[in-house]
Design an enzyme around this catalytic site. Structure first.
Site, PDB file in Angstrom:
ATOM      1  N   CYS A 167       2.995   5.409  -2.752  1.00 21.47           N
ATOM      2  CA  CYS A 167       3.873   5.304  -3.929  1.00 21.47           C
ATOM      3  C   CYS A 167       3.619   4.065  -4.791  1.00 21.47           C
ATOM      4  O   CYS A 167       3.240   4.199  -5.949  1.00 21.47           O
ATOM      5  CB  CYS A 167       5.332   5.350  -3.489  1.00 21.47           C
ATOM      6  SG  CYS A 167       5.783   6.959  -2.819  1.00 21.47           S
TER       7      CYS A 167
ATOM      8  N   GLY B 226       0.848  -1.187   0.000  1.00 14.56           N
ATOM      9  CA  GLY B 226       0.000   0.000   0.000  1.00 14.56           C
ATOM     10  C   GLY B 226       0.881   1.234   0.000  1.00 14.56           C
ATOM     11  O   GLY B 226       1.988   1.211  -0.534  1.00 14.56           O
TER      12      GLY B 226
END
Ligand SMILES: NC(=O)c1ccc[n+]([C@@H]2O[C@H](COP(=O)([O-])OP(=O)(O)OC[C@H]3O[C@@H](n4cnc5c(N)ncnc54)[C@H](O)[C@@H]3O)[C@@H](O)[C@H]2O)c1
Length: 437
Positions: free
Chosen positions: A261, A258
């Site tokens: 980025c 998650g």
């Protein structure tokens, strides 16, 4: 050197504070007035270990200032970093509106010879757009560079101060010496400052994140196979990680990647491929596999408790997308919590630092917030471990058994040994390892 950093988020604050620490006079600008006001009061709006002390020291010594006046900040800088967000657009491409807004302000306030550096993660070709936008507002000469940031949240100061490498995309030789001067304090141990053309620098950042995401999705899919075939993904990881061609990093199966980025950068790179008629099919699979992986803990819970979770109470340890940050963007915990709530279950969460962010921006009062990890387990029918904070690694399992209604643990980070959990009397569901029923 006079340095301006536009955008005072996770990246901008680290860049600004670290460059001030090496003696530059840094002005950080942001359009978020609350954020700037907090920074001027000495409050750091994000959790990043060590950042508050660095900001406090450099502010007190007059090398670091914060302002909402982006134009005056532009006039201050010999070097201007653009470090604003590049969130995903609806089609997955990077939304460049903030970057181009900043380019407009830069163009309106630019001094001759300024070096404009894109720190934000931007698709290949963005520097050309930034140059064009600035040129619409000025006749002054300037340089555009791409200098993607590779810091990891939670370890950002060390990453910036002691980088593996610094990548600088330049379009002429003139800004090279300025970048060398700026970065020389950080590469004294010999790690490289790599100069290249701008397009390659822009692409390097996406290539790095896409490669790391690929390793994670690969291991997550292998974990499913291990589980089905009675193998242990932790042993497979050890078995392959010792091969120097493969290496040990980023081979941990888990609840999915998650953060701000990997998910957005993988999708943006797929879109860039589409723009150039190049099908990055591997990355489509990486993305799809991750979306599935984020549902895995919820699926495991339903196969244990049934589709209807009403009347059941669930404890969640860890909200942030990884330890040592309060960043909850695209955190796997959110997918899990939404799926439990949608099926009627009740949720009590704990996170050492991300609870406020969760309450204010993501979950509100739809869940209970526990003061510590043990309180979260009171009357719980199951515990989910979603973020591998250090304080979750050696819990008092006997105490927890006494608190829980049912001793059931879903471990999204494979922190514990199945055999030990069996011995302690728990049902234990790790990822890609023996399921203790
Ligand atoms: N967070 C990371 O770990 C990380 C690591 C490497 C690269 N990056 C990249 O760096 C960029 C910034 O990421 P972040 O996590 O720091 O984002 P962030 O959302 O934490 O911060 C962005 C800041 O920019 C400000 N901003 C937006 N528009 C502005 C404008 N016109 N003028 C001035 N300020 C403006 C916002 O108010 C916000 O404070 C992104 O492109 C991201 O992909 C992030």
């Amino acid at each position: 050197m006079n340095v301006t950093v536009i955008g005072s988020g996770y990246v901008g604050l680290v860049v600004g504070a670290c460059l001030a620490e090496t003696g530059n006079r840094v002005v950080c600008a942001d359009v978020d007035a609350d954020k700037v006001e907090a920074l001027n009061r000495g409050q750091v709006p994000i959790y990043e270990p060590g950042l508050d002390r660095l900001i406090e020291r450099n502010s007190a010594e007059g090398r670091l200032q914060f302002t909402t006046d982006v134009g005056s900040a532009v006039r201050h800088g010999r070097v201007i970093f653009i470090a604003v967000g590049t969130p995903p657009g609806e089609d997955g491409s990077a939304d460049l509106q903030h970057v181009l807004n900043v380019a407009e302000t830069i163009g309106k306030n630019l001094s001759e010879g300024t070096v404009v550096i894109t720190k934000s993660t931007v698709p290949v070709g963005t520097a050309i757009k930034v140059r064009a936008e600035i040129e619409r507002h000025t006749d002054a000469g300037f340089h555009v560079c791409s200098n993607p940031e590779f810091l990891k949240e939670g370890d950002a100061l060390d990453d910036f101060m002691r980088p593996d490498r610094i990548v600088c995309g330049i379009e002429s030789d003139e800004p090279r010496s300025i970048l060398q001067e700026l970065y020389e304090p950080f590469v004294r141990s010999g790690n490289p400052l790599i100069f290249m053309d701008i397009a390659s620098a822009e692409l390097t950042k996406y290539a790095a994140n896409a490669m790391l995401a690929t390793r994670i999705s690969f291991m997550n899919q292998l974990a499913s196979l291990c589980e089905a075939a009675g193998a242990d993904v932790a042993l497979v990881r050890k078995g392959i990680g010792t091969d120097p061609r493969i290496g040990r990093s980023f081979l941990y199966a888990g609840a999915g990647y998650g953060g701000s980025c990997f998910p957005k950068d993988v999708r943006a790179l797929i879109r860039t491929g589409d723009d150039f008629n190049v099908d990055l099919g591997i990355l489509r699979q990486v993305h799809t596999a991750n979306e599935e992986q984020k549902k895995l803990l919820g699926r495991k819970a339903k196969s244990r408790f049934g589709e209807d979770l009403s009347g059941l109470q669930f404890a969640i340890w860890g909200l942030a997308f990884k330890p040592e940050t309060d960043d909850m963007r695209e955190a796997p915990a959110l997918s899990l919590i939404e799926s439990i709530l949608a099926s009627g279950g009740a949720v009590t969460v704990h996170d050492p630092v991300a609870a406020d962010v969760a309450r204010d921006f993501h979950l509100g009062d739809r869940v209970e917030y526990a003061a510590d990890e043990y309180e979260a387990c009171e009357a719980a029918d199951a515990l989910f471990v979603v973020t591998e904070w250090l304080q979750y690694r050696r819990p008092d399992w006997l105490r927890i058994r006494g608190l829980m209604r049912q001793p059931v643990v879903f471990d999204g980070r494979n922190l514990f040994e199945p055999s030990r959990m069996r011995g302690l009397g728990y049902e234990y569901y790790p990822i890609g390892r023996e399921q203790v029923r």
